[in-house]
Design a protein around this motif. Structure first.
Motif, PDB file in Angstrom:
ATOM      1  N   ALA A 302       0.813  -1.216   0.000  1.00  0.00           N
ATOM      2  CA  ALA A 302       0.000   0.000   0.000  1.00  0.00           C
ATOM      3  C   ALA A 302       0.848   1.268   0.000  1.00  0.00           C
ATOM      4  N   LYS A 303       2.074   1.152   0.481  1.00  0.00           N
ATOM      5  CA  LYS A 303       2.943   2.324   0.562  1.00  0.00           C
ATOM      6  C   LYS A 303       3.715   2.570  -0.742  1.00  0.00           C
ATOM      7  N   TYR A 304       3.708   1.586  -1.636  1.00  0.00           N
ATOM      8  CA  TYR A 304       4.415   1.702  -2.923  1.00  0.00           C
ATOM      9  C   TYR A 304       3.465   1.780  -4.118  1.00  0.00           C
ATOM     10  N   LEU A 305       2.304   1.162  -4.013  1.00  0.00           N
ATOM     11  CA  LEU A 305       1.416   0.987  -5.155  1.00  0.00           C
ATOM     12  C   LEU A 305       1.038   2.332  -5.788  1.00  0.00           C
ATOM     13  N   GLY A 306       1.169   2.384  -7.119  1.00  0.00           N
ATOM     14  CA  GLY A 306       0.812   3.589  -7.861  1.00  0.00           C
ATOM     15  C   GLY A 306       1.957   4.552  -8.088  1.00  0.00           C
ATOM     16  N   ILE A 307       3.140   4.219  -7.581  1.00  0.00           N
ATOM     17  CA  ILE A 307       4.309   5.080  -7.754  1.00  0.00           C
ATOM     18  C   ILE A 307       5.236   4.426  -8.780  1.00  0.00           C
ATOM     19  N   GLY A 308       5.498   5.126  -9.896  1.00  0.00           N
ATOM     20  CA  GLY A 308       6.376   4.581 -10.929  1.00  0.00           C
ATOM     21  C   GLY A 308       5.836   3.259 -11.458  1.00  0.00           C
ATOM     22  N   GLU A 312      -0.025  -3.024 -10.189  1.00  0.00           N
ATOM     23  CA  GLU A 312      -0.525  -4.363  -9.890  1.00  0.00           C
ATOM     24  C   GLU A 312       0.250  -5.440 -10.645  1.00  0.00           C
ATOM     25  N   ALA A 313       0.601  -5.159 -11.886  1.00  0.00           N
ATOM     26  CA  ALA A 313       1.368  -6.134 -12.655  1.00  0.00           C
ATOM     27  C   ALA A 313       2.745  -6.350 -12.048  1.00  0.00           C
ATOM     28  N   GLY A 314       3.349  -5.265 -11.581  1.00  0.00           N
ATOM     29  CA  GLY A 314       4.656  -5.376 -10.953  1.00  0.00           C
ATOM     30  C   GLY A 314       4.611  -6.175  -9.664  1.00  0.00           C
ATOM     31  N   PHE A 315       3.593  -5.953  -8.861  1.00  0.00           N
ATOM     32  CA  PHE A 315       3.473  -6.706  -7.616  1.00  0.00           C
ATOM     33  C   PHE A 315       3.146  -8.173  -7.884  1.00  0.00           C
ATOM     34  N   ALA A 316       2.386  -8.438  -8.951  1.00  0.00           N
ATOM     35  CA  ALA A 316       2.135  -9.827  -9.332  1.00  0.00           C
ATOM     36  C   ALA A 316       3.444 -10.504  -9.727  1.00  0.00           C
ATOM     37  N   ALA A 317       4.312  -9.773 -10.423  1.00  0.00           N
ATOM     38  CA  ALA A 317       5.622 -10.324 -10.798  1.00  0.00           C
ATOM     39  C   ALA A 317       6.468 -10.608  -9.560  1.00  0.00           C
ATOM     40  N   MET A 318       6.370  -9.740  -8.560  1.00  0.00           N
ATOM     41  CA  MET A 318       7.135  -9.977  -7.337  1.00  0.00           C
ATOM     42  C   MET A 318       6.588 -11.170  -6.565  1.00  0.00           C
ATOM     43  N   GLU A 319       5.275 -11.351  -6.577  1.00  0.00           N
ATOM     44  CA  GLU A 319       4.682 -12.539  -5.948  1.00  0.00           C
ATOM     45  C   GLU A 319       5.229 -13.805  -6.593  1.00  0.00           C
ATOM     46  N   ARG A 320       5.283 -13.809  -7.919  1.00  0.00           N
ATOM     47  CA  ARG A 320       5.829 -14.965  -8.623  1.00  0.00           C
ATOM     48  C   ARG A 320       7.315 -15.120  -8.334  1.00  0.00           C
ATOM     49  N   GLY A 321       7.983 -13.986  -8.113  1.00  0.00           N
ATOM     50  CA  GLY A 321       9.424 -14.009  -7.872  1.00  0.00           C
ATOM     51  C   GLY A 321       9.817 -14.730  -6.589  1.00  0.00           C
ATOM     52  N   LEU A 322       8.908 -14.798  -5.615  1.00  0.00           N
ATOM     53  CA  LEU A 322       9.230 -15.488  -4.372  1.00  0.00           C
ATOM     54  C   LEU A 322       9.561 -16.957  -4.623  1.00  0.00           C
ATOM     55  N   ALA A 323       8.726 -17.624  -5.402  1.00  0.00           N
ATOM     56  CA  ALA A 323       8.971 -19.037  -5.695  1.00  0.00           C
ATOM     57  C   ALA A 323      10.185 -19.209  -6.599  1.00  0.00           C
ATOM     58  N   ILE A 324      10.353 -18.293  -7.545  1.00  0.00           N
ATOM     59  CA  ILE A 324      11.522 -18.365  -8.437  1.00  0.00           C
ATOM     60  C   ILE A 324      12.800 -18.173  -7.632  1.00  0.00           C
ATOM     61  N   ASN A 325      12.779 -17.218  -6.706  1.00  0.00           N
ATOM     62  CA  ASN A 325      13.933 -16.982  -5.834  1.00  0.00           C
ATOM     63  C   ASN A 325      14.260 -18.221  -5.002  1.00  0.00           C
TER      64      ASN A 325
END
Length: 430
Positions: A302-308, A312-325
């Motif tokens: 909530a503190k980052y969303l909508g900046i640069g 939502e697509a970026g946060f979805a990519a980060m969610e997927r990144g947890l398993a990839i990491n």
């Protein structure tokens, strides 16, 4: 323009002085030890267990500190004795930890939102000083910040002994494929222009060169700098005696950076086995960032969303990144001779939680706890070319000493429970 620069510098220095005054008031009003006064007397620290940062373990020993350095390690005592300054009892002593990738200036503003645009110079340096302080209290006595111009004033004030903070190394600015190209011109920077930029960083006092060789994981992580650009930057940095650290997510971008002679790779979320083996063969340091940065973004969405590009697509990519990491760190830990150093990519919201990275490397990657501790101490010191100075508890080294509650070789979460912090012979937490 020159007047504006002078005003910015003056404001930053006044801010640093304000931090000093605030800390001095705290010392006087709280009765805390006046740590800003140099400790010239001999200090003896006794503990039941000491991890030396290289894999060695000492039992029932006393570290003798003279001034800012470790003078000796006394293993002859059967117990603490009456002449011990700090008896740490059952706490486990180890070298001050090192985080090779921290964005010390990143912060949330007064409204609790990520401050993507810089504030006044005074605000920027005060937020940076706040972040650095909580990082020191978490047991990290050295950090590398890639980086912003205000890092320089903060680094230099800390080095003078004015502020109780970890020592800082900084890139000041970062380099990408468009560095030096006038705003609005959609073209790549020439290799010669990039070399000139590296020389300017050297003149400005940078400790390391930060390079963006790929897009963000939020944008797919594809290679963005050309091979020729990477060769120009890393070659010139080497000629200037500067280290290089490269933001690179894909195998393609990591291979290009390694083959260009760059020193350290950050992230590497999407890399394959062959790329890991290439880094190991070339002796390149790898800082994968699997335990703090994505978790922090998602926790503070909530503190980052909508900046640069924090959408939502970026946060979805980060969610997927947890398993990839999680899959990547297992492969990295299992790669023989790969130099895994400890970095978190700590941004706004993550400062002071740096040790979570060690916990997750052990939990997700099956790294041995002692290897994780070595990565955060002696190996990270080597990556900074400071192995002769910090990262190890040994005679002649800087007295960067911490103590944690528990045995981190059996329970790695002990590194998150820091009870004692000494940096350069001065005690900041006890």
């Amino acid at each position: 323009m020159r007047t504006m620069r002078l005003k910015a510098v003056l404001a930053a220095r006044l801010a640093a002085f304000a931090v000093f005054v605030a800390f001095a008031v705290f010392v006087v009003s709280s009765g805390a030890p006046a740590v800003l006064i140099a400790q010239d007397q001999t200090v003896r620290i006794h503990a039941a267990t000491i991890l030396d940062g290289t894999g060695g373990v000492l039992r029932n020993a006393t570290i003798v500190v003279q001034g800012s350095t470790i003078a000796a390690i006394d293993t002859s005592n059967a117990g603490a004795g009456a002449n011990v300054t700090y008896d740490l009892g059952a706490l486990t002593v180890m070298p001050g930890m090192i985080d090779v990738h921290v964005h010390v200036g990143w912060h949330f503003d007064k409204d609790g939102r990520y401050a993507a645009r810089g504030g006044t110079p005074a605000q920027d340096i005060l937020y940076s000083a706040e972040n650095a302080y909580v990082t020191l209290m978490a047991g990290f006595t050295t950090i590398q910040s890639p980086g912003q111009p205000s890092d320089v004033d903060l680094r230099d004030a800390i080095a003078r002994g004015v502020l109780p903070r970890p020592r800082i190394l900084t890139s000041i600015r970062a380099i990408d494929e468009h560095t030096g190209v006038p705003r609005g011109e959609n073209r790549l920077a020439t290799p010669d222009a990039l070399r000139e930029f590296v020389r300017k960083l050297k003149t400005d006092g940078a400790d390391v060169v930060k390079i963006f060789a790929s897009a963000s994981i939020r944008d797919g992580g594809t290679q963005t700098m050309t091979n020729e650009q990477l060769q120009a930057v890393c070659g010139e940095a080497r000629a200037q005696g500067l280290r290089t650290m490269v933001h690179a997510h894909s195998s393609e971008s990591v291979k290009a950076a390694v083959n260009a002679g760059c020193d350290q790779i950050e992230h590497g979320v999407l890399i394959d086995d062959d790329t890991l083996k290439l880094m190991a063969a070339k002796g390149v340091y790898f800082d994968p960032n699997v335990g703090v940065v994505l978790q922090n973004y998602l926790r503070n969405k909530a503190k980052y969303l909508g900046i640069g590009n924090y959408n939502e697509a970026g946060f979805a990519a980060m969610e997927r990144g947890l398993a990839i990491n999680a899959a990547m760190i297992k492969k990295a830990v299992a790669t023989p001779n790969l130099k895994l150093v400890l970095g978190t990519d700590a941004v706004a919201g993550a400062h002071g939680h740096n040790a979570d990275e060690l916990v997750e490397r052990v939990r997700q990657g099956n790294q041995k706890p002692m290897d994780a501790i070595i990565s955060a101490t002696s190996l990270s010191a080597q990556s900074l070319r400071l192995g002769d100075t910090i990262g190890t508890i040994a005679p002649g080294k800087e007295a960067d000493i911490i103590a944690v509650d528990g045995d981190p070789t059996a329970d790695i979460t002990a590194v998150t429970r820091v009870r004692f912090v000494m940096k350069g012979g001065r005690v900041y937490k006890r």
